[in-house]
Design a protein around this motif. Structure first.
Motif, PDB file in Angstrom:
ATOM      1  N   THR A  69      -9.264   1.203  -1.272  1.00 58.24           N
ATOM      2  CA  THR A  69      -8.840   1.779  -2.542  1.00 58.24           C
ATOM      3  C   THR A  69      -9.903   1.587  -3.619  1.00 58.24           C
ATOM      4  OG1 THR A  69      -7.812  -0.259  -3.350  1.00 58.24           O
ATOM      5  CG2 THR A  69      -6.447   1.191  -1.970  1.00 58.24           C
ATOM      6  N   LYS A  70      -9.759   2.335  -4.690  1.00 61.78           N
ATOM      7  CA  LYS A  70     -10.666   2.158  -5.829  1.00 61.78           C
ATOM      8  C   LYS A  70     -10.538   0.752  -6.402  1.00 61.78           C
ATOM      9  CE  LYS A  70     -11.656   3.748 -10.516  1.00 61.78           C
ATOM     10  NZ  LYS A  70     -11.322   4.703 -11.599  1.00 61.78           N
ATOM     11  N   ASP A  71      -9.319   0.241  -6.526  1.00 65.48           N
ATOM     12  CA  ASP A  71      -9.131  -1.106  -7.074  1.00 65.48           C
ATOM     13  C   ASP A  71      -9.842  -2.152  -6.226  1.00 65.48           C
ATOM     14  OD1 ASP A  71      -7.635  -0.211  -9.207  1.00 65.48           O
ATOM     15  OD2 ASP A  71      -5.702  -0.595  -8.250  1.00 65.48           O
ATOM     16  N   SER A  72      -9.811  -1.976  -4.914  1.00 64.31           N
ATOM     17  CA  SER A  72     -10.491  -2.936  -4.045  1.00 64.31           C
ATOM     18  C   SER A  72     -12.001  -2.828  -4.178  1.00 64.31           C
ATOM     19  CB  SER A  72     -10.069  -2.723  -2.587  1.00 64.31           C
ATOM     20  OG  SER A  72      -8.729  -3.128  -2.398  1.00 64.31           O
ATOM     21  N   PRO A  79      -3.048  -5.832  -0.728  1.00 61.68           N
ATOM     22  CA  PRO A  79      -4.394  -5.257  -0.848  1.00 61.68           C
ATOM     23  C   PRO A  79      -5.401  -6.316  -1.266  1.00 61.68           C
ATOM     24  CG  PRO A  79      -3.004  -4.548  -2.667  1.00 61.68           C
ATOM     25  CD  PRO A  79      -2.110  -5.279  -1.719  1.00 61.68           C
ATOM     26  N   GLU A  88      -6.171   5.653  -3.788  1.00 60.58           N
ATOM     27  CA  GLU A  88      -5.212   4.749  -3.165  1.00 60.58           C
ATOM     28  C   GLU A  88      -4.550   5.448  -1.988  1.00 60.58           C
ATOM     29  OE1 GLU A  88      -1.076   4.972  -5.380  1.00 60.58           O
ATOM     30  OE2 GLU A  88      -2.648   4.468  -6.834  1.00 60.58           O
ATOM     31  N   MET A 136       0.821  -1.191   0.000  1.00 63.59           N
ATOM     32  CA  MET A 136       0.000   0.000   0.000  1.00 63.59           C
ATOM     33  C   MET A 136       0.864   1.253   0.000  1.00 63.59           C
ATOM     34  SD  MET A 136      -2.788   1.091   2.891  1.00 63.59           S
ATOM     35  CE  MET A 136      -1.537   1.021   4.177  1.00 63.59           C
TER      36      MET A 136
END
Length: 322
Positions: free
Chosen positions: A218-221, A34, A213, A2
């Motif tokens: 996060t956005k990806d998560s 993550p 992030e 992270m």
């Protein structure tokens, strides 16, 4: 690993809370992968939350049991404060993006709310995705509150004083259950407690751009969670997945909406609060500056978490006393 940053981009550039900064630095030092890089099974591996949550507070009674659900018996954990009852009740849904999380994840939160609101708290272990995709969790969430209203007297609950609440994906379920109860004319609910809810299957807000992030969630998560939860893109446009898209929010129970400054979900939570207000629903909305997603569950290390829990409990007490 992270990436940690400590200033919010944009006009305000408010610093992150020093206690949160320390948590993020410790997370980075541990090098935990993550969520979006893991399988659901890997992401569900148990972890010791006590350093963040603090030690469990004593309550009058804690009972693990099952209740009837749409797909069979559904586990719940019932927290009953000291006293004779009947008590008001909060049906609580844990967070975790509909993919992770369990009853243990919100053990401390439920104990604190039960004591401070002098309320029974029923924590619901709804089905998780991707094994059980939308609308499985929604159906379980609705079934739980319907069961409680119909069977409240068996657990010292006044069925005329039932609220729903949760954090993150659990707050989404609470909001959706309130919508379903209105649409189906049952059960009658007195309040909805929404802690940084997910309200829209989209990633286009300013808070997503600012906090994509570096701030725990996060956005990806979030993309990972949504992709596991939904069967297809059309599901994301369903108001029971994205309550911000509901046509009519009038007639819903009063709400508390809590958001965090350094949270991708901040803006959609505030947007839902604005729509509730516009529809004539009494709403108390509070942005906790310097906080990240998940802070509500960290009263062991965050003073702001303690304040937020007190705010939520006091809001419930006021509602239950009417």
């Amino acid at each position: 690993m992270m990436k940690v940053t400590f200033l919010r981009s944009g006009l305000l550039d408010m610093p992150i809370d020093p206690q949160v900064k320390l948590i993020l630095e410790q997370m980075e030092a541990k090098g935990a992968p993550p969520w979006h890089t893991l399988t659901p099974a890997e992401a569900r591996q148990p972890i010791d939350r006590r350093p963040l949550t603090g030690e469990p507070e004593e309550v009058g009674k804690v009972e693990n049991r099952t209740i009837p659900g749409p797909a069979g018996e559904m586990p719940v954990r019932i927290y009953t404060p000291d006293g004779q009852g009947p008590f008001p009740a909060l049906v609580y849904y844990h967070g975790g993006g509909w993919v992770i999380g369990d009853l243990d994840a919100v053990e401390i939160t439920c104990r604190l709310l039960a004591n401070r609101a002098n309320s029974v708290v029923v924590s619901v272990d709804y089905r998780l995705a991707p094994e059980h995709k939308f609308p499985a969790a929604v159906e379980d969430a609705y079934a739980a509150v319907k069961w409680l209203v119909e069977n409240g007297s068996s657990i010292l609950v006044d069925s005329a004083r039932v609220a729903v609440g949760g954090d993150s994906a659990g707050a989404t379920l609470a909001a959706v259950v309130a919508l379903m109860a209105k649409d189906r004319d049952e059960p009658s609910l007195v309040y909805q407690m929404l802690i940084y809810p997910v309200t829209h299957h989209a990633y286009d807000t300013e808070s997503y751009r600012e906090n994509a992030e570096g701030y725990y969630l996060t956005k990806d998560s979030m993309v990972w969670f949504w992709n596991h939860y939904l069967r297809d893109e059309e599901d994301g446009r369903n108001p029971y997945a994205s309550p911000l898209l509901a046509d009519n929010l009038s007639g819903l129970p009063p709400a508390l909406v809590i958001t965090a400054e350094f949270d991708p979900l901040r803006d959609e939570g505030e947007a839902y609060a604005k729509r509730l207000k516009a529809a004539g629903v009494p709403v108390e909305v509070t942005l906790y500056n310097g906080m990240i997603h998940g802070f509500f569950g960290m009263p062991g290390v965050l003073e702001q978490a303690k304040k937020a829990i007190e705010q939520a409990a006091n809001a419930l007490k006021r509602t239950f006393s009417i």
